[in-house]
Write a protein that holds these residues in place. Sequence first.
Motif, PDB file in Angstrom:
ATOM      1  N   GLN A   1     -40.634  23.233  -2.646  1.00  0.00           N
ATOM      2  CA  GLN A   1     -41.004  24.581  -2.242  1.00  0.00           C
ATOM      3  C   GLN A   1     -39.865  25.581  -3.011  1.00  0.00           C
ATOM      4  OE1 GLN A   1     -39.942  24.492   1.879  1.00  0.00           O
ATOM      5  NE2 GLN A   1     -41.977  24.059   2.555  1.00  0.00           N
TER       6      GLN A   1
ATOM      7  N   PRO B   1     -40.842  27.212  -9.579  1.00  0.00           N
ATOM      8  CA  PRO B   1     -41.547  28.255  -9.796  1.00  0.00           C
ATOM      9  C   PRO B   1     -42.971  27.745 -10.067  1.00  0.00           C
ATOM     10  CG  PRO B   1     -39.564  28.341 -11.144  1.00  0.00           C
ATOM     11  CD  PRO B   1     -39.533  27.144 -10.243  1.00  0.00           C
ATOM     12  N   PRO B   2     -43.879  28.685  -9.915  1.00  0.00           N
ATOM     13  CA  PRO B   2     -43.934  29.762  -9.448  1.00  0.00           C
ATOM     14  C   PRO B   2     -43.936  29.901  -7.803  1.00  0.00           C
ATOM     15  CG  PRO B   2     -46.134  29.257  -9.676  1.00  0.00           C
ATOM     16  CD  PRO B   2     -45.352  27.882  -9.949  1.00  0.00           C
ATOM     17  N   SER B   3     -43.820  28.797  -6.980  1.00  0.00           N
ATOM     18  CA  SER B   3     -43.871  28.739  -5.568  1.00  0.00           C
ATOM     19  C   SER B   3     -42.518  29.212  -5.121  1.00  0.00           C
ATOM     20  CB  SER B   3     -44.236  27.388  -5.033  1.00  0.00           C
ATOM     21  OG  SER B   3     -45.511  27.181  -5.531  1.00  0.00           O
ATOM     22  N   GLY B   4     -41.397  29.037  -5.955  1.00  0.00           N
ATOM     23  CA  GLY B   4     -40.008  29.674  -5.306  1.00  0.00           C
ATOM     24  C   GLY B   4     -39.043  29.450  -6.445  1.00  0.00           C
TER      25      GLY B   4
ATOM     26  N   ARG C   1     -38.869  31.145  -1.295  1.00  0.00           N
ATOM     27  CA  ARG C   1     -40.192  30.151  -1.185  1.00  0.00           C
ATOM     28  C   ARG C   1     -41.500  30.916  -0.935  1.00  0.00           C
ATOM     29  NH1 ARG C   1     -38.761  26.099   3.721  1.00  0.00           N
ATOM     30  NH2 ARG C   1     -38.665  27.646   5.182  1.00  0.00           N
ATOM     31  N   ARG C   2     -42.614  30.363  -1.605  1.00  0.00           N
ATOM     32  CA  ARG C   2     -43.673  30.942  -0.806  1.00  0.00           C
ATOM     33  C   ARG C   2     -44.222  30.321   0.262  1.00  0.00           C
ATOM     34  NH1 ARG C   2     -49.330  32.738  -3.813  1.00  0.00           N
ATOM     35  NH2 ARG C   2     -50.090  33.390  -1.751  1.00  0.00           N
TER      36      ARG C   2
ATOM     37  N   LYS D   1     -47.325  30.895   3.691  1.00  0.00           N
ATOM     38  CA  LYS D   1     -48.701  31.133   3.793  1.00  0.00           C
ATOM     39  C   LYS D   1     -48.873  32.788   3.717  1.00  0.00           C
ATOM     40  CE  LYS D   1     -51.637  30.926   7.779  1.00  0.00           C
ATOM     41  NZ  LYS D   1     -51.871  30.426   9.038  1.00  0.00           N
ATOM     42  N   ASP D   2     -49.905  33.419   3.197  1.00  0.00           N
ATOM     43  CA  ASP D   2     -50.024  34.897   3.310  1.00  0.00           C
ATOM     44  C   ASP D   2     -49.983  35.326   4.821  1.00  0.00           C
ATOM     45  OD1 ASP D   2     -50.398  34.308   0.641  1.00  0.00           O
ATOM     46  OD2 ASP D   2     -52.481  34.923   0.506  1.00  0.00           O
TER      47      ASP D   2
ATOM     48  N   VAL E   1     -49.359  38.475   0.065  1.00  0.00           N
ATOM     49  CA  VAL E   1     -48.587  37.271  -0.426  1.00  0.00           C
ATOM     50  C   VAL E   1     -47.225  37.404  -0.005  1.00  0.00           C
ATOM     51  CG1 VAL E   1     -47.749  36.205  -2.741  1.00  0.00           C
ATOM     52  CG2 VAL E   1     -49.909  37.322  -2.485  1.00  0.00           C
TER      53      VAL E   1
ATOM     54  N   PHE F   1     -43.070  35.641   0.541  1.00  0.00           N
ATOM     55  CA  PHE F   1     -42.136  34.738   0.140  1.00  0.00           C
ATOM     56  C   PHE F   1     -41.038  34.932   1.335  1.00  0.00           C
ATOM     57  CE2 PHE F   1     -44.237  34.522  -3.683  1.00  0.00           C
ATOM     58  CZ  PHE F   1     -43.828  33.374  -4.487  1.00  0.00           C
TER      59      PHE F   1
ATOM     60  N   PHE G   1     -43.252  36.735  -8.910  1.00  0.00           N
ATOM     61  CA  PHE G   1     -44.155  35.721  -8.702  1.00  0.00           C
ATOM     62  C   PHE G   1     -45.452  36.262  -7.906  1.00  0.00           C
ATOM     63  CE2 PHE G   1     -40.366  32.514  -8.321  1.00  0.00           C
ATOM     64  CZ  PHE G   1     -40.276  32.093  -9.559  1.00  0.00           C
TER      65      PHE G   1
END
Length: 188
Positions: free
Chosen positions: A50, A53-56, A79-80, A82-83, A89, A91, A122
């Motif tokens: 998690q 990059p690019p999720s965190g 960390r990304r 759920k929208d 978006v 984080f 991100f």
Amino acid sequence: MPDSPALAFTAVSVTDAGSIVLLTQYFSDRESGFPAAQGRYRTTFPDPVQFLPPSGVFLLVSEQMGPAERAFVGCGGIRRLKDSPTGNVRFEIKHLWLQPQVRGRGWGQSLLTELERRAREFGADDVVLDTNASLTAAGALYARSGYESCAPYNDNPNATTWYRKSLTRKTDGAGPAESRPPGTRLST
């Protein structure tokens, strides 16, 4: 804000030896100060996937100790998630922590600003975080930084307060504000 070049951020894995040391200190610090009325603090080490990059990303904070020596003194990550229900978006900021000897220097603000900057890079529209009301300095930092209370977005048993900040607010009509705290340098 710091005004010396002593502060630096280094992106690392949460499984890096420095990360493990700082996260262990963070969890110990939280457990020792956790309000007894809320039960036991529950430690959950971050999932390494998690924070890639690019999720965190996970950052270590270091300070200059000598001409060629740095000491890691803090950490934090994003960390990304759920929208949001509106499609933004999102984080999440996690494990923002500094060792006691460097608190009061503005480095918490610098780390928070850097994490927000990276979340924006991100593609984040919003950042969220959770905290415990007993962490009054953290709550004050988030309020000063433009965070607003929001409904709980997770079921963290250690949290009592949830915050959200929009990263897409326009400052001059040209787009999100970009800033890096003075006196900071980046490492990747």
